[in-house]
Design a protein around this motif. Structure first.
Motif, mmCIF file in Angstrom:
data_model
loop_
_atom_site.group_PDB
_atom_site.id
_atom_site.type_symbol
_atom_site.label_atom_id
_atom_site.label_comp_id
_atom_site.label_asym_id
_atom_site.label_seq_id
_atom_site.Cartn_x
_atom_site.Cartn_y
_atom_site.Cartn_z
ATOM 1 N N LYS A 129 43.876 38.321 50.254
ATOM 2 C CA LYS A 129 42.588 37.712 50.554
ATOM 3 C C LYS A 129 42.611 36.301 49.990
ATOM 4 O O LYS A 129 42.705 36.102 48.787
ATOM 5 C CB LYS A 129 41.471 38.531 49.919
ATOM 6 C CG LYS A 129 40.094 37.906 50.044
ATOM 7 C CD LYS A 129 39.404 38.251 51.342
ATOM 8 C CE LYS A 129 38.846 39.645 51.315
ATOM 9 N NZ LYS A 129 38.007 39.949 52.486
ATOM 10 N N ASP A 130 42.510 35.312 50.878
ATOM 11 C CA ASP A 130 42.717 33.922 50.477
ATOM 12 C C ASP A 130 41.407 33.147 50.561
ATOM 13 O O ASP A 130 41.276 32.211 51.341
ATOM 14 C CB ASP A 130 43.774 33.284 51.377
ATOM 15 C CG ASP A 130 44.159 31.898 50.918
ATOM 16 O OD1 ASP A 130 44.233 31.673 49.701
ATOM 17 O OD2 ASP A 130 44.371 31.032 51.784
ATOM 18 N N TYR A 134 48.644 34.452 45.025
ATOM 19 C CA TYR A 134 48.080 35.617 44.339
ATOM 20 C C TYR A 134 47.690 35.169 42.938
ATOM 21 O O TYR A 134 48.522 35.063 42.043
ATOM 22 C CB TYR A 134 49.123 36.732 44.301
ATOM 23 C CG TYR A 134 48.640 38.034 43.690
ATOM 24 C CD1 TYR A 134 47.334 38.473 43.858
ATOM 25 C CD2 TYR A 134 49.521 38.834 42.965
ATOM 26 C CE1 TYR A 134 46.898 39.675 43.320
ATOM 27 C CE2 TYR A 134 49.101 40.040 42.420
ATOM 28 C CZ TYR A 134 47.795 40.451 42.600
ATOM 29 O OH TYR A 134 47.360 41.641 42.052
ATOM 30 N N GLN A 185 42.049 40.261 43.287
ATOM 31 C CA GLN A 185 42.280 39.775 44.649
ATOM 32 C C GLN A 185 42.930 40.887 45.472
ATOM 33 O O GLN A 185 43.844 41.566 45.018
ATOM 34 C CB GLN A 185 43.217 38.560 44.565
ATOM 35 C CG GLN A 185 43.255 37.654 45.751
ATOM 36 C CD GLN A 185 44.056 36.392 45.433
ATOM 37 O OE1 GLN A 185 44.498 36.171 44.298
ATOM 38 N NE2 GLN A 185 44.252 35.556 46.416
#
Length: 473
Positions: free
Chosen positions: A211-212, A219, A224
């Motif tokens: 998930k960016d 990372y 996250q």
């Protein structure tokens, strides 16, 4: 004959007079109708021209101009426009009137195939209709790379999909690269969780998904959503579809079972005294739970001899015991409760003392009734093709929260009393047999998360009803 001829002349003339009399009316009597706005525009922009053209070879331009048939905009290009290989200096993407211009800031590598994936970022100005799934490709050499990698990403804890994740290919196979370096190639997920890298060169890559939200493509923390592959991908070896299982390693503390603040019991409003409340609803205890007492502050001393459980006739009962929670703010009374029965719990004011030396304001009685059996439903379920060797756990889910879970030793699940409601069903494959889902770990031991299989069927448990069903996995 003359009369007939006269009628042929007069009839049309009279009709014309009637029509004119209807048209020539006072303005105040007219019904003014506003012009219709017409149907909503639902058509996406149309691409008319590209300079340089798509699929250009020996590319050396600094700008790419896309011409559309209407005014357009580009939504959040820093996040939604993906360039691969990822440049050190990202290009600028600007929309003006009917054009979108990409200005290349970085030095392009020789003999390299580049793709610019716009996704749904280009939209018309008025209605926001997207120019969907648009990719532009060019090469700085004479040939295009043509290898591919495809697969899907599954959220391990739910078995579902989060299409906001991105998938990344790293040339460095060092674990630290996912923190310290930008990826070489990026792909977005489709709504069904699948991905596809196209126009790749021969090579070996580490593959990740994450998930960016910050646009860093790295990372950065254990909170996250993240996934990794156990092995690197060799694009020249025509790898098959790859499945990645995403997880959040650092889970927020669960508050399941904790009750929100409730009014203090009689005589306990004084701040000098300790207070508590119980997991009762309208004075009733759920037969599927034990009686829990929640205290306003941490307990230091607890004397179970100063509590007494009785039946409706105030006769003392036996066979119960107390469990003190490790957090020192909850005490559970464990007993084999009868349905639809009145109970009384007598307690002395000094049965607990908190860390500040406070006790209850007075001795008192907690009276409650257990729910009747007819308030629950019965479940009889058969799970066909269930692999018992994988330690399956049947999960009942509401609002994406696991309400109840049951380890299975056979493919039959029966529950005589079950809380009515609508449930989603999942099967957790519990590798370590601890009864709950466990996240993965990347840096410590490269352990994949436990897997969950969602069952594509909702269960509606009706009260006072036998709910029977067969489910084929």
């Amino acid at each position: 004959m003359k009369q007939r001829s006269l009628l042929k002349i007069l009839v049309p003339f009279l009709g014309l007079l009637v029509l004119l009399s209807q048209l020539i009316t006072p303005v105040g009597c007219a019904n003014i109708m506003p012009p219709s706005g017409g149907p909503r525009d639902s058509l996406p922009p149309v691409l008319l021209a590209i300079n340089p053209p798509d699929s250009s070879k020996n590319f050396g331009a600094k700008k790419i101009v896309f011409q559309f048939d209407e005014f357009v905009k580009v939504e959040n290009p820093q996040q939604y426009v993906l360039v691969s290989p990822l440049p050190k200096i990202p290009p600028t993407v600007e929309a003006k009137l009917r054009t979108v211009t990409v200005t290349i800031k970085d030095t392009l590598e020789p003999n390299t195939t580049y793709t610019i994936d716009f996704g749904n970022a280009i939209r018309d100005i008025n209605e926001g209709n997207p120019f969907t799934d648009f990719r532009y490709i060019f090469t700085t050499g004479t040939d295009f790379d043509s290898l591919e990698v495809e697969g899907n990403v599954i959220v391990a804890e739910t078995g579902g999909v989060d299409s906001t994740l991105i998938v990344m290919l790293h040339t460095s196979l060092e674990d630290s690269a996912v923190i310290k370096q930008s990826p070489r190639y990026i792909a977005r997920l489709r709504p069904d969780g699948t991905f596809r890298f196209r126009n790749l060169p021969p090579g070996t890559f580490a593959i990740y998904a994450l998930k960016d939200e910050g646009g860093q493509r790295r990372y950065l923390n254990k909170g996250q959503l993240f996934a990794f592959s156990d092995s690197a991908v060799n694009t020249a070896a025509s790898p098959g579809p790859i499945t990645l299982y995403a997880y959040i390693e650092e889970q927020p503390e669960s508050t399941t079972g904790q009750l929100p603040p409730q009014p203090a019991r009689k005589g306990a409003q004084d701040a000098e005294n300790l207070t508590f409340n119980a997991n009762l609803q309208n004075g009733e205890l759920d037969l599927l739970k034990q009686l829990e007492l929640f205290f306003s502050d941490r307990i230091k001393d607890f004397d179970s001899t100063k509590l007494r459980l009785t039946n409706e006739q105030f006769q003392s009962l036996s066979g119960y015991h107390f469990i003190r929670d490790t957090g020192d703010q909850k005490i559970t009374l464990v007993y084999n409760w009868a349905e639809n029965t009145q109970y009384h719990l007598f307690f002395e004011k000094d049965f607990v003392t908190d860390t500040a030396g406070r006790q209850l304001a007075s001795s008192d009685t907690l009276s409650f009734r257990t729910k009747p059996a007819r308030a629950y439903g019965e479940i009889r379920m058969r799970l066909l093709n269930l692999d018992l060797s994988r330690n399956p756990v049947l999960q009942f889910v509401q609002g994406n929260e696991v309400r109840y879970s049951y380890p299975l030793t056979t493919n039959i699940f029966n529950a005589r009393l079950f809380q009515p409601g609508d449930y989603d069903l999942r099967i957790l494959f519990d590798e370590n047999k601890n009864g709950k889902w466990d996240a993965g770990q990347f840096f410590e031991n490269r352990r994949q998360p436990e897997k969950v299989l969602p069952i594509p069927r909702k269960l509606n448990v009706k009260a006072n009803w036998t709910n029977e069903l067969d489910i084929t996995l």
